[in-house]
Design a protein around this motif. Sequence first.
Motif, PDB file in Angstrom:
ATOM      1  N   GLY A  81       0.785  -1.220   0.000  1.00  0.00           N
ATOM      2  CA  GLY A  81       0.000   0.000   0.000  1.00  0.00           C
ATOM      3  C   GLY A  81       0.818   1.272   0.000  1.00  0.00           C
ATOM      4  N   LYS A  82       2.070   1.182  -0.345  1.00  0.00           N
ATOM      5  CA  LYS A  82       2.977   2.338  -0.381  1.00  0.00           C
ATOM      6  C   LYS A  82       3.017   3.067   0.953  1.00  0.00           C
ATOM      7  CE  LYS A  82       2.564   3.152  -5.358  1.00  0.00           C
ATOM      8  NZ  LYS A  82       2.354   4.154  -6.437  1.00  0.00           N
ATOM      9  N   GLU A  83       2.927   2.291   2.035  1.00  0.00           N
ATOM     10  CA  GLU A  83       2.951   2.876   3.377  1.00  0.00           C
ATOM     11  C   GLU A  83       4.197   2.463   4.160  1.00  0.00           C
ATOM     12  OE1 GLU A  83      -0.597   1.714   5.330  1.00  0.00           O
ATOM     13  OE2 GLU A  83      -1.924   2.971   4.098  1.00  0.00           O
ATOM     14  N   TYR A  84       4.867   1.413   3.738  1.00  0.00           N
ATOM     15  CA  TYR A  84       6.004   0.913   4.496  1.00  0.00           C
ATOM     16  C   TYR A  84       7.250   1.776   4.237  1.00  0.00           C
ATOM     17  CZ  TYR A  84       3.699  -3.436   5.947  1.00  0.00           C
ATOM     18  OH  TYR A  84       2.878  -4.346   6.532  1.00  0.00           O
ATOM     19  N   THR A  85       8.124   1.823   5.241  1.00  0.00           N
ATOM     20  CA  THR A  85       9.426   2.476   5.100  1.00  0.00           C
ATOM     21  C   THR A  85      10.416   1.480   4.523  1.00  0.00           C
ATOM     22  OG1 THR A  85       8.981   3.908   7.002  1.00  0.00           O
ATOM     23  CG2 THR A  85      11.286   3.653   6.326  1.00  0.00           C
ATOM     24  N   MET A  86      11.239   1.922   3.584  1.00  0.00           N
ATOM     25  CA  MET A  86      12.245   1.053   2.982  1.00  0.00           C
ATOM     26  C   MET A  86      13.571   1.285   3.697  1.00  0.00           C
ATOM     27  SD  MET A  86      12.939   0.408  -1.066  1.00  0.00           S
ATOM     28  CE  MET A  86      11.195   0.052  -1.270  1.00  0.00           C
ATOM     29  N   VAL A  87      14.107   0.223   4.288  1.00  0.00           N
ATOM     30  CA  VAL A  87      15.306   0.321   5.123  1.00  0.00           C
ATOM     31  C   VAL A  87      16.432  -0.492   4.492  1.00  0.00           C
ATOM     32  CG1 VAL A  87      16.306  -0.112   7.398  1.00  0.00           C
ATOM     33  CG2 VAL A  87      13.922   0.635   7.202  1.00  0.00           C
TER      34      VAL A  87
END
Length: 482
Positions: free
Chosen positions: A165-171
Amino acid sequence: MSFSCGLECVLVLGCARWVWKRCTYIGSDDSATWTNATPDEFEPIPRICRLILAVYETDLHNPHYTPAGGYCLQPDCVVKRVTYEQAQGCSTPYIIYRDDEHKEIVLAMRGLNLAKESDYKVLLDNGLGRQMFDGGYVHHGLLKSAIWVLNQEGDTLRRMWEETGKEYTMVFAGHSLGSGVAALLTVIVVNHRERLGGIPRDKIRCYAIAPARCMSLNLAVKYADVIHSVVLQDDFLPRTATPLEDIFKSIFCGVNYHYDLLNPGIDAFDSLPCLLFLVCLRDTFIPEGRKLGDPRRLYAPGRIYHIVERKFCRCGRFPPEVRTAIPVDGRFEHIVLSCNATSDHAIVWIEREAEKAINRMKEAMGENMTTAPKAQKMDRIQTLEKEHKDALERAVSLNVPHAVSDAEAEEADEEEGEEASDRIGEEQSQSQSQPREEESMEAGGKTKSGRTNWDEVVKKLFKKGDSGVTTVNRDVGITAPR
């Protein structure tokens, strides 16, 4: 006679003063003026350390090296695992993990393996000032490794971010050698966010644990809002500007020190303690201004979190405290002559002390709670933003080569965003007008099947002129290793 005796006395006193200052210099002195970190900003770091430790396991359902408290992850949420055999010498092993609890997509990379020749090849693929990139200099071999990882996993990361949902942070996270790859990978992604579904800059994070010096000072400060480095007390790696290949060759020689009488090719003076002492002696005679004025000199990336747990002339470890800043001058420039210089580099010790530190911070915060948590968090976010702006201005005032002010950085980001939108529009129109079966390369860096070729994309960051216009540095070619 009296003059020579007086000169000798002055020389002896000068040497004694230098020895005293060097022997009494401890790791905590580097961050003596920094502010303390808050639990909210430091909370992810112990968890990220455990994810990096998980890369060392062959089977997470039956782990063999579980840290205290476990890895705290769901093995079934490990989307992909890449081993040395699968990486084919292009990168260290890594995993891609979907953390639904914290809404993060994590790519975690392990550190150097002294027994793997491929890791040494990555380190040795460099030279002073060899690779100009994004208006600064970076480690050539680590950059190639980062491009290879993006070529392999770019589509996977984009798909995962869109599916969540394009809500997660990319780490992106790594230890030692892996930290350098993760940091440069982050720089590439930040400059080409449209290739990963248009992910916002504030949803990209990098945690460089025991970081390698991989980028010039202007880049280290510029990306301090997305790259966070973690240093445990006396760790030698972030403090020495000696090329990485020389450092790890000295470690290898130190491991084989007891063979030096039988193997003339191994010199006892090549061992790491001797190297650190000689570097310490050399840096004494290099003025600070000369260090700052060298555009090829590499530094630990981003904002730095310094875990301090030992005090001068005290035995044992004390409850750790965490200090943070975006230093420009005095950025871990002094070698610490400590018996813990190498042990503080170990990911196991960093994870333990980080966990102790976060627990201690939470306890102290609970005892001293005077304002609402949300208000504290907003105030801290504003403080971090101001510190980043101040660091950018400080770099400009010190005449750091290629440094840009906050206003110039914002203007460049806006221009890059507009250019990215234009590129995406052109690619979409071209893909509609041309057959999709063909696999020839488009000018925008994508194949006509829609797959991004990061070699072509990264060329746009090879060199930036004084006007801010990006041009390809044709003197230095770069291709991901096959």
